[in-house]
Design a protein around this motif. Sequence first.
Motif, PDB file in Angstrom:
ATOM      1  N   THR A   1       0.846  -1.195   0.000  1.00  0.00           N
ATOM      2  CA  THR A   1       0.000   0.000   0.000  1.00  0.00           C
ATOM      3  C   THR A   1       0.881   1.245   0.000  1.00  0.00           C
ATOM      4  O   THR A   1       1.793   1.365   0.820  1.00  0.00           O
ATOM      5  CB  THR A   1      -0.928   0.009   1.228  1.00  0.00           C
ATOM      6  OG1 THR A   1      -1.659  -1.223   1.281  1.00  0.00           O
ATOM      7  CG2 THR A   1      -1.906   1.169   1.167  1.00  0.00           C
ATOM      8  N   GLY A   2       0.591   2.185  -0.900  1.00  0.00           N
ATOM      9  CA  GLY A   2       1.437   3.359  -1.064  1.00  0.00           C
ATOM     10  C   GLY A   2       1.140   4.507  -0.136  1.00  0.00           C
ATOM     11  O   GLY A   2       1.590   5.631  -0.376  1.00  0.00           O
ATOM     12  N   PHE A   3       0.371   4.254   0.915  1.00  0.00           N
ATOM     13  CA  PHE A   3       0.099   5.276   1.926  1.00  0.00           C
ATOM     14  C   PHE A   3      -0.158   4.561   3.248  1.00  0.00           C
ATOM     15  O   PHE A   3      -0.258   3.331   3.298  1.00  0.00           O
ATOM     16  CB  PHE A   3      -1.099   6.157   1.539  1.00  0.00           C
ATOM     17  CG  PHE A   3      -2.346   5.384   1.183  1.00  0.00           C
ATOM     18  CD1 PHE A   3      -3.210   4.899   2.157  1.00  0.00           C
ATOM     19  CD2 PHE A   3      -2.652   5.124  -0.147  1.00  0.00           C
ATOM     20  CE1 PHE A   3      -4.338   4.193   1.824  1.00  0.00           C
ATOM     21  CE2 PHE A   3      -3.786   4.407  -0.489  1.00  0.00           C
ATOM     22  CZ  PHE A   3      -4.630   3.942   0.497  1.00  0.00           C
ATOM     23  N   GLU A   4      -0.263   5.319   4.316  1.00  0.00           N
ATOM     24  CA  GLU A   4      -0.432   4.736   5.645  1.00  0.00           C
ATOM     25  C   GLU A   4      -1.890   4.347   5.878  1.00  0.00           C
ATOM     26  O   GLU A   4      -2.788   5.191   5.826  1.00  0.00           O
ATOM     27  CB  GLU A   4       0.017   5.721   6.723  1.00  0.00           C
ATOM     28  CG  GLU A   4      -0.035   5.151   8.130  1.00  0.00           C
ATOM     29  CD  GLU A   4       0.448   6.139   9.168  1.00  0.00           C
ATOM     30  OE1 GLU A   4       0.357   5.817  10.374  1.00  0.00           O
ATOM     31  OE2 GLU A   4       0.911   7.226   8.781  1.00  0.00           O
ATOM     32  N   LEU A   5      -2.111   3.077   6.121  1.00  0.00           N
ATOM     33  CA  LEU A   5      -3.447   2.587   6.446  1.00  0.00           C
ATOM     34  C   LEU A   5      -3.715   2.743   7.940  1.00  0.00           C
ATOM     35  O   LEU A   5      -2.795   2.716   8.762  1.00  0.00           O
ATOM     36  CB  LEU A   5      -3.577   1.107   6.092  1.00  0.00           C
ATOM     37  CG  LEU A   5      -3.650   0.717   4.624  1.00  0.00           C
ATOM     38  CD1 LEU A   5      -3.552  -0.795   4.485  1.00  0.00           C
ATOM     39  CD2 LEU A   5      -4.937   1.224   3.990  1.00  0.00           C
ATOM     40  N   VAL A   6      -5.002   2.861   8.283  1.00  0.00           N
ATOM     41  CA  VAL A   6      -5.405   2.737   9.678  1.00  0.00           C
ATOM     42  C   VAL A   6      -5.481   1.242   9.986  1.00  0.00           C
ATOM     43  O   VAL A   6      -6.187   0.502   9.303  1.00  0.00           O
ATOM     44  CB  VAL A   6      -6.770   3.412   9.932  1.00  0.00           C
ATOM     45  CG1 VAL A   6      -7.213   3.185  11.370  1.00  0.00           C
ATOM     46  CG2 VAL A   6      -6.701   4.893   9.605  1.00  0.00           C
ATOM     47  N   VAL A   7      -4.746   0.821  11.004  1.00  0.00           N
ATOM     48  CA  VAL A   7      -4.672  -0.600  11.342  1.00  0.00           C
ATOM     49  C   VAL A   7      -5.178  -0.800  12.766  1.00  0.00           C
ATOM     50  O   VAL A   7      -4.562  -0.294  13.716  1.00  0.00           O
ATOM     51  CB  VAL A   7      -3.236  -1.141  11.213  1.00  0.00           C
ATOM     52  CG1 VAL A   7      -3.199  -2.626  11.557  1.00  0.00           C
ATOM     53  CG2 VAL A   7      -2.697  -0.903   9.809  1.00  0.00           C
ATOM     54  N   PRO A   8      -6.285  -1.509  12.954  1.00  0.00           N
ATOM     55  CA  PRO A   8      -6.772  -1.780  14.316  1.00  0.00           C
ATOM     56  C   PRO A   8      -5.780  -2.640  15.091  1.00  0.00           C
ATOM     57  O   PRO A   8      -4.907  -3.295  14.512  1.00  0.00           O
ATOM     58  CB  PRO A   8      -8.088  -2.535  14.072  1.00  0.00           C
ATOM     59  CG  PRO A   8      -8.442  -2.288  12.642  1.00  0.00           C
ATOM     60  CD  PRO A   8      -7.151  -2.066  11.915  1.00  0.00           C
ATOM     61  N   ASP A   9      -5.955  -2.662  16.416  1.00  0.00           N
ATOM     62  CA  ASP A   9      -5.090  -3.498  17.249  1.00  0.00           C
ATOM     63  C   ASP A   9      -5.246  -4.974  16.909  1.00  0.00           C
ATOM     64  O   ASP A   9      -4.283  -5.740  16.977  1.00  0.00           O
ATOM     65  CB  ASP A   9      -5.408  -3.261  18.724  1.00  0.00           C
ATOM     66  CG  ASP A   9      -5.033  -1.863  19.188  1.00  0.00           C
ATOM     67  OD1 ASP A   9      -4.144  -1.256  18.558  1.00  0.00           O
ATOM     68  OD2 ASP A   9      -5.643  -1.376  20.156  1.00  0.00           O
ATOM     69  N   ASP A  10      -6.468  -5.366  16.571  1.00  0.00           N
ATOM     70  CA  ASP A  10      -6.741  -6.765  16.239  1.00  0.00           C
ATOM     71  C   ASP A  10      -7.343  -6.831  14.841  1.00  0.00           C
ATOM     72  O   ASP A  10      -8.478  -6.404  14.638  1.00  0.00           O
ATOM     73  CB  ASP A  10      -7.700  -7.375  17.267  1.00  0.00           C
ATOM     74  CG  ASP A  10      -7.962  -8.857  17.021  1.00  0.00           C
ATOM     75  OD1 ASP A  10      -7.137  -9.495  16.335  1.00  0.00           O
ATOM     76  OD2 ASP A  10      -8.999  -9.359  17.504  1.00  0.00           O
ATOM     77  N   VAL A  11      -6.596  -7.324  13.882  1.00  0.00           N
ATOM     78  CA  VAL A  11      -7.073  -7.433  12.499  1.00  0.00           C
ATOM     79  C   VAL A  11      -7.563  -8.867  12.267  1.00  0.00           C
ATOM     80  O   VAL A  11      -6.761  -9.805  12.330  1.00  0.00           O
ATOM     81  CB  VAL A  11      -5.974  -7.086  11.489  1.00  0.00           C
ATOM     82  CG1 VAL A  11      -6.496  -7.236  10.066  1.00  0.00           C
ATOM     83  CG2 VAL A  11      -5.467  -5.665  11.715  1.00  0.00           C
ATOM     84  N   PRO A  12      -8.846  -9.061  12.005  1.00  0.00           N
ATOM     85  CA  PRO A  12      -9.354 -10.419  11.802  1.00  0.00           C
ATOM     86  C   PRO A  12      -8.943 -10.982  10.450  1.00  0.00           C
ATOM     87  O   PRO A  12      -8.438 -10.272   9.577  1.00  0.00           O
ATOM     88  CB  PRO A  12     -10.867 -10.239  11.889  1.00  0.00           C
ATOM     89  CG  PRO A  12     -11.105  -8.830  11.450  1.00  0.00           C
ATOM     90  CD  PRO A  12      -9.904  -8.042  11.931  1.00  0.00           C
ATOM     91  N   VAL A  13      -9.199 -12.280  10.294  1.00  0.00           N
ATOM     92  CA  VAL A  13      -8.965 -12.959   9.029  1.00  0.00           C
ATOM     93  C   VAL A  13     -10.281 -13.006   8.256  1.00  0.00           C
ATOM     94  O   VAL A  13     -11.342 -13.296   8.827  1.00  0.00           O
ATOM     95  CB  VAL A  13      -8.430 -14.393   9.265  1.00  0.00           C
ATOM     96  CG1 VAL A  13      -8.280 -15.136   7.936  1.00  0.00           C
ATOM     97  CG2 VAL A  13      -7.095 -14.336   9.991  1.00  0.00           C
ATOM     98  N   THR A  14     -10.236 -12.693   6.985  1.00  0.00           N
ATOM     99  CA  THR A  14     -11.416 -12.744   6.126  1.00  0.00           C
ATOM    100  C   THR A  14     -12.039 -14.135   6.192  1.00  0.00           C
ATOM    101  O   THR A  14     -11.339 -15.145   6.136  1.00  0.00           O
ATOM    102  CB  THR A  14     -11.034 -12.430   4.674  1.00  0.00           C
ATOM    103  OG1 THR A  14     -10.275 -11.218   4.633  1.00  0.00           O
ATOM    104  CG2 THR A  14     -12.270 -12.290   3.802  1.00  0.00           C
TER     105      THR A  14
END
Length: 248
Positions: free
Chosen positions: A209-222
Amino acid sequence: MRGATRAEVCVVACAEAWRGDGEILASAIGLVPTIGARLARAVFEPDLLLSDGEAYLVEGTWAIGAPPPVIEGWLPFRTVFDVLWAGRRHVMMGPSQIDRYGNCNISAIGDFDRPKVQLLGVRGAPGNTVCHPTSYWVPRHSPRSFVPTVDMVSGVGYDRAREAGVTRHHEIRRVVTNLAVLDFATPDNRMRLASVHPGVTVPEVLAATGFELVVPDDVPVTREPTAEELRLIREVIDPRDLRSAEVR
C-alpha cells in the motif's frame, strides 16, 4: 470438498459487500465481483436485482458465460440512470488507482494534459459515488494501485465529497483486494484494514500500500466460504474456474 482458494475467499469477500442491501440493483463490474453478486443473491440476499449486463433483469443462479435461465424484467440503459439517481443501486468497480479517502481513478495515468496511459475516462464513476453505495475490487494489491494521490479523480472519495457538500448519499462501502478487505470506518474516513485473507500478514498488506493505512489493534482474518458457497462457486456459477486466472 477441498479448502478454499484465495480466489474463492475474494469472491465471498465481494459477496459480503452486498449483505443487508435488500431490493436494490447489484451492479458487478469484473469477473470476481460478478461471481460474488450471484453468490450473495443465492445465499443471503435473495431480493438483490441482477442483470445480464445488457438490458434484462434475471432470476436464478447461472454460470459465467451462459445465458440466464429466466428473464424477469427489462432494464435498458436509459432506465439505469433512474435507478442510479434514486440511490437504488450498489456498484462494485475496479479502480486503476485509489487513495486513502477512496478517491478513484479509471481515466488516465500521469498528467491529465499529456497522460502516460489513457484509460476508460470517468465513465459513470462520479454519479455512482455521489448517488449510491460504491465498492471496489482490486485484483492486484500494490503501491501502483493504492497511491497517496490519484492522478485523476474519477470516483469521489470522502474528503472531496465533504468539500463539495455531496455527502447525503455518498458511501464507499468496501475495497476488496487479493490480499485483504478494507473500509473507511474511521472518524475521518481514512482507509482502514478490515481483514486480511487467510495466509496473508498485516505487514504484507502495508508493504503493498502506497500510503499509511489505519490498522486496528486486532485485524481479523477474512471469512472463508461455507461448504454450500463453495459448491455454488465451483459447480454452478464458475464451473470453468475462470476466477483463478484473475487472482494469483
